[in-house]
Scaffold this motif. Structure first.
Motif, PDB file in Angstrom:
ATOM      1  N   GLN A 125     -30.731  35.993  -2.813  1.00  0.00           N
ATOM      2  CA  GLN A 125     -30.184  36.366  -4.131  1.00  0.00           C
ATOM      3  C   GLN A 125     -30.503  35.297  -5.174  1.00  0.00           C
ATOM      4  O   GLN A 125     -30.902  35.607  -6.307  1.00  0.00           O
ATOM      5  CB  GLN A 125     -28.667  36.583  -4.043  1.00  0.00           C
ATOM      6  CG  GLN A 125     -28.264  37.819  -3.246  1.00  0.00           C
ATOM      7  CD  GLN A 125     -26.751  37.881  -3.064  1.00  0.00           C
ATOM      8  OE1 GLN A 125     -26.018  38.284  -3.957  1.00  0.00           O
ATOM      9  NE2 GLN A 125     -26.266  37.494  -1.888  1.00  0.00           N
ATOM     10  N   ALA A 174     -33.747  38.941 -13.662  1.00  0.00           N
ATOM     11  CA  ALA A 174     -33.235  38.507 -12.354  1.00  0.00           C
ATOM     12  C   ALA A 174     -32.136  39.453 -11.867  1.00  0.00           C
ATOM     13  O   ALA A 174     -32.074  39.814 -10.683  1.00  0.00           O
ATOM     14  CB  ALA A 174     -32.697  37.079 -12.446  1.00  0.00           C
ATOM     15  N   HIS A 175     -31.299  39.863 -12.804  1.00  0.00           N
ATOM     16  CA  HIS A 175     -30.203  40.783 -12.492  1.00  0.00           C
ATOM     17  C   HIS A 175     -30.758  42.124 -12.014  1.00  0.00           C
ATOM     18  O   HIS A 175     -30.365  42.642 -10.965  1.00  0.00           O
ATOM     19  CB  HIS A 175     -29.352  40.962 -13.763  1.00  0.00           C
ATOM     20  CG  HIS A 175     -28.163  41.849 -13.624  1.00  0.00           C
ATOM     21  ND1 HIS A 175     -28.189  43.188 -13.933  1.00  0.00           N
ATOM     22  CD2 HIS A 175     -26.890  41.590 -13.220  1.00  0.00           C
ATOM     23  CE1 HIS A 175     -26.995  43.727 -13.735  1.00  0.00           C
ATOM     24  NE2 HIS A 175     -26.184  42.764 -13.298  1.00  0.00           N
ATOM     25  N   ASP A 228     -20.245  44.696 -10.655  1.00  0.00           N
ATOM     26  CA  ASP A 228     -21.017  43.979 -11.668  1.00  0.00           C
ATOM     27  C   ASP A 228     -20.071  43.456 -12.752  1.00  0.00           C
ATOM     28  O   ASP A 228     -18.889  43.840 -12.816  1.00  0.00           O
ATOM     29  CB  ASP A 228     -22.058  44.945 -12.269  1.00  0.00           C
ATOM     30  CG  ASP A 228     -23.219  44.217 -12.924  1.00  0.00           C
ATOM     31  OD1 ASP A 228     -23.186  42.982 -13.029  1.00  0.00           O
ATOM     32  OD2 ASP A 228     -24.170  44.914 -13.342  1.00  0.00           O
ATOM     33  N   PHE A 263     -33.924  35.013  -7.056  1.00  0.00           N
ATOM     34  CA  PHE A 263     -34.198  35.811  -8.253  1.00  0.00           C
ATOM     35  C   PHE A 263     -33.866  35.044  -9.526  1.00  0.00           C
ATOM     36  O   PHE A 263     -34.273  35.441 -10.613  1.00  0.00           O
ATOM     37  CB  PHE A 263     -33.383  37.115  -8.230  1.00  0.00           C
ATOM     38  CG  PHE A 263     -33.823  38.086  -7.154  1.00  0.00           C
ATOM     39  CD1 PHE A 263     -35.002  38.802  -7.298  1.00  0.00           C
ATOM     40  CD2 PHE A 263     -33.054  38.268  -6.011  1.00  0.00           C
ATOM     41  CE1 PHE A 263     -35.409  39.693  -6.316  1.00  0.00           C
ATOM     42  CE2 PHE A 263     -33.448  39.157  -5.023  1.00  0.00           C
ATOM     43  CZ  PHE A 263     -34.633  39.875  -5.170  1.00  0.00           C
ATOM     44  N   CYS A 316     -32.496  41.698  -8.552  1.00  0.00           N
ATOM     45  CA  CYS A 316     -31.542  41.475  -7.457  1.00  0.00           C
ATOM     46  C   CYS A 316     -30.774  42.759  -7.146  1.00  0.00           C
ATOM     47  O   CYS A 316     -30.512  43.062  -5.976  1.00  0.00           O
ATOM     48  CB  CYS A 316     -30.590  40.332  -7.788  1.00  0.00           C
ATOM     49  SG  CYS A 316     -29.494  39.920  -6.405  1.00  0.00           S
ATOM     50  N   TRP A 356     -21.474  40.754  -7.807  1.00  0.00           N
ATOM     51  CA  TRP A 356     -22.849  40.279  -7.579  1.00  0.00           C
ATOM     52  C   TRP A 356     -23.478  39.646  -8.804  1.00  0.00           C
ATOM     53  O   TRP A 356     -24.565  39.073  -8.720  1.00  0.00           O
ATOM     54  CB  TRP A 356     -23.725  41.410  -7.029  1.00  0.00           C
ATOM     55  CG  TRP A 356     -24.075  42.515  -7.981  1.00  0.00           C
ATOM     56  CD1 TRP A 356     -23.319  43.601  -8.305  1.00  0.00           C
ATOM     57  CD2 TRP A 356     -25.301  42.662  -8.720  1.00  0.00           C
ATOM     58  NE1 TRP A 356     -23.979  44.404  -9.202  1.00  0.00           N
ATOM     59  CE2 TRP A 356     -25.203  43.858  -9.460  1.00  0.00           C
ATOM     60  CE3 TRP A 356     -26.478  41.904  -8.820  1.00  0.00           C
ATOM     61  CZ2 TRP A 356     -26.226  44.314 -10.309  1.00  0.00           C
ATOM     62  CZ3 TRP A 356     -27.495  42.356  -9.665  1.00  0.00           C
ATOM     63  CH2 TRP A 356     -27.360  43.542 -10.391  1.00  0.00           C
ATOM     64  N   ASP A 357     -22.800  39.716  -9.955  1.00  0.00           N
ATOM     65  CA  ASP A 357     -23.343  39.120 -11.173  1.00  0.00           C
ATOM     66  C   ASP A 357     -23.017  37.641 -11.247  1.00  0.00           C
ATOM     67  O   ASP A 357     -22.140  37.140 -10.535  1.00  0.00           O
ATOM     68  CB  ASP A 357     -22.742  39.823 -12.402  1.00  0.00           C
ATOM     69  CG  ASP A 357     -21.226  39.644 -12.467  1.00  0.00           C
ATOM     70  OD1 ASP A 357     -20.538  39.992 -11.477  1.00  0.00           O
ATOM     71  OD2 ASP A 357     -20.727  39.113 -13.481  1.00  0.00           O
ATOM     72  N   CYS A 358     -23.733  36.955 -12.134  1.00  0.00           N
ATOM     73  CA  CYS A 358     -23.502  35.525 -12.360  1.00  0.00           C
ATOM     74  C   CYS A 358     -22.993  35.288 -13.774  1.00  0.00           C
ATOM     75  O   CYS A 358     -23.290  36.049 -14.698  1.00  0.00           O
ATOM     76  CB  CYS A 358     -24.808  34.741 -12.206  1.00  0.00           C
ATOM     77  SG  CYS A 358     -25.464  34.754 -10.548  1.00  0.00           S
ATOM     78  N   ARG A 390     -28.210  35.826 -11.773  1.00  0.00           N
ATOM     79  CA  ARG A 390     -28.176  37.301 -11.960  1.00  0.00           C
ATOM     80  C   ARG A 390     -27.225  37.661 -13.101  1.00  0.00           C
ATOM     81  O   ARG A 390     -26.200  38.349 -12.907  1.00  0.00           O
ATOM     82  CB  ARG A 390     -27.749  37.991 -10.646  1.00  0.00           C
ATOM     83  CG  ARG A 390     -28.864  38.039  -9.584  1.00  0.00           C
ATOM     84  CD  ARG A 390     -29.031  36.763  -8.787  1.00  0.00           C
ATOM     85  NE  ARG A 390     -27.864  36.372  -8.012  1.00  0.00           N
ATOM     86  CZ  ARG A 390     -27.489  35.113  -7.780  1.00  0.00           C
ATOM     87  NH1 ARG A 390     -28.176  34.092  -8.274  1.00  0.00           N
ATOM     88  NH2 ARG A 390     -26.431  34.842  -7.055  1.00  0.00           N
TER      89      ARG A 390
END
Ligand code: AHN
Ligand code: ZN
Length: 335
Positions: free
Chosen positions: A54, A66-67, A177, A57, A70, A123-125, A60
């Motif tokens: 992950q 990248a998001h 997300d 990428f 991924c 799963w997001d950053c 994310r």
């Protein structure tokens, strides 16, 4: 005044007399144990690889390449492990007016089985490392090895193992997300900022991917890989899902992971389990660190540029992953 010895004497007398009622005398020194169904071994090295994949990428962050890449990777992996994918795409408005092209990814095993449990992670950053000790980093994105990737990685490893040793229970893996777009620390907000977090899970809870979706309960895993992490019992979890929370902690202790799961309260954490509990009305437990560190209660890498794979401890992934894997196989044994 020395009342203490007298009090102790009275209490021990009370104990002695209650012992004379003849009830459950011989069990006083046995602790009831949870029956353990046969379950696979959670491979922490494999989970670690899912974190690295992950992170490769890049951060994310919603609306980035990248998001998107991924998200496609997660769909491909869960599909490969035999899951049926439902994607929820929505334009969600962040607190700062940005429109996030959000994507909740829901991967379902045994989709026709009415008896289900849900596992969740975001799963997001975070777009800004606004808790970094160096203010020059505050506008840089967070890599999210722990804050994001770790929970998803544990879910991917569980999905991989469930394909090798299938069960009848329905399991839904929720990759939420837009969890981490909450109000930045540099803003001077005085009002409640809690709704600025967890946009994807708020959206799902108000717009379930299947009408009338139900699960026995849910388990959210957020930041489950940092070196030094311990998981106190989170307070919304104790409020909305008390029996499930206590059961998971007891199971962790029985499996030998007690040092990661202290048996005391943490705090109230705004996280993806709150909309699941309050809007979808499905009891959901949050496994989230409560670490007394000067930088943050979530540990020293939280919302900093040091949230990278080299600060992940696979022993932490193992403790959480093996406990939840056992929980699933035990749940399956009740069908
Ligand atoms: C608050 O900081 C209010 N909640 C933490 C939610 C979160 C952020 N989880 C991961 N990153
Ligand atoms: Zn975060």
């Amino acid at each position: 005044m020395k009342l203490y010895p007298l009090l102790c004497l009275l209490l021990s007398c009370a104990t002695m007399f209650s012992g004379c009622t003849g009830k459950s005398k011989k069990n006083v020194h046995t602790v009831d144990t949870i029956a353990l169904a046969a379950a696979p071994i959670f491979c922490a090295d494999s989970a670690m690889q899912f974190i690295v994949q992950q992170c490769n990428f890049g951060p994310r962050v919603p609306n980035t390449k990248a998001h998107l890449a991924c998200g496609n990777y997660l769909v491909e992996r869960f599909t490969h492990y035999g899951a049926t994918i439902t994607e929820q795409k929505a334009d969600l408005m962040a607190y700062n007016g940005e429109v996030l092209k959000a994507r909740n990814i829901i991967a379902s095993l045994n989709p026709e089985q009415p008896q289900r449990i849900m596992l969740c992670a975001h799963w997001d950053c975070r777009p800004w490392a606004d808790n970094d000790p160096d203010a020059n980093n505050h506008r840089k994105p967070v890599m999210g090895a722990n804050d994001g990737a770790s929970g998803v990685a544990v879910m991917l490893e569980i999905a991989r193992l469930l394909q090798q040793m299938p069960i009848k229970l329905g399991v839904d893996f929720f990759c939420f997300d837009a969890e981490d777009y909450g109000v930045a620390q540099w803003e001077d907000y005085t009002d409640d900022t809690s709704k600025s977090w967890c946009l994807g899970s708020q959206y799902w809870a108000s717009n379930p991917h299947r009408a009338g979706y139900r699960a026995r309960y849910g388990v959210l895993m957020d930041m489950v890989g940092a070196r030094g992490a311990t998981f106190a019992q989170e307070n919304y979890s104790l409020y909305y899902a008390p029996s499930e929370t206590k059961h998971i902690w007891k199971l962790a202790h029985q499996l030998g992971y007690g040092r990661f799961f202290p048996m005391h309260k943490g705090g109230y954490i705004t996280d993806d389990h709150v909309p699941v509990n309050e809007i979808a009305k499905i009891p959901c437990v949050d496994i989230v660190p409560h670490t007394n560190h000067e930088l943050s209660n979530f540990g020293p890498t939280w919302h900093t540029v040091t949230d990278t794979p080299d600060n992940i401890d696979s022993n932490v992934l193992k403790a959480v992953g093996q406990t939840i894997l056992q929980l699933i196989y035990n749940e399956n044994a009740t069908l």
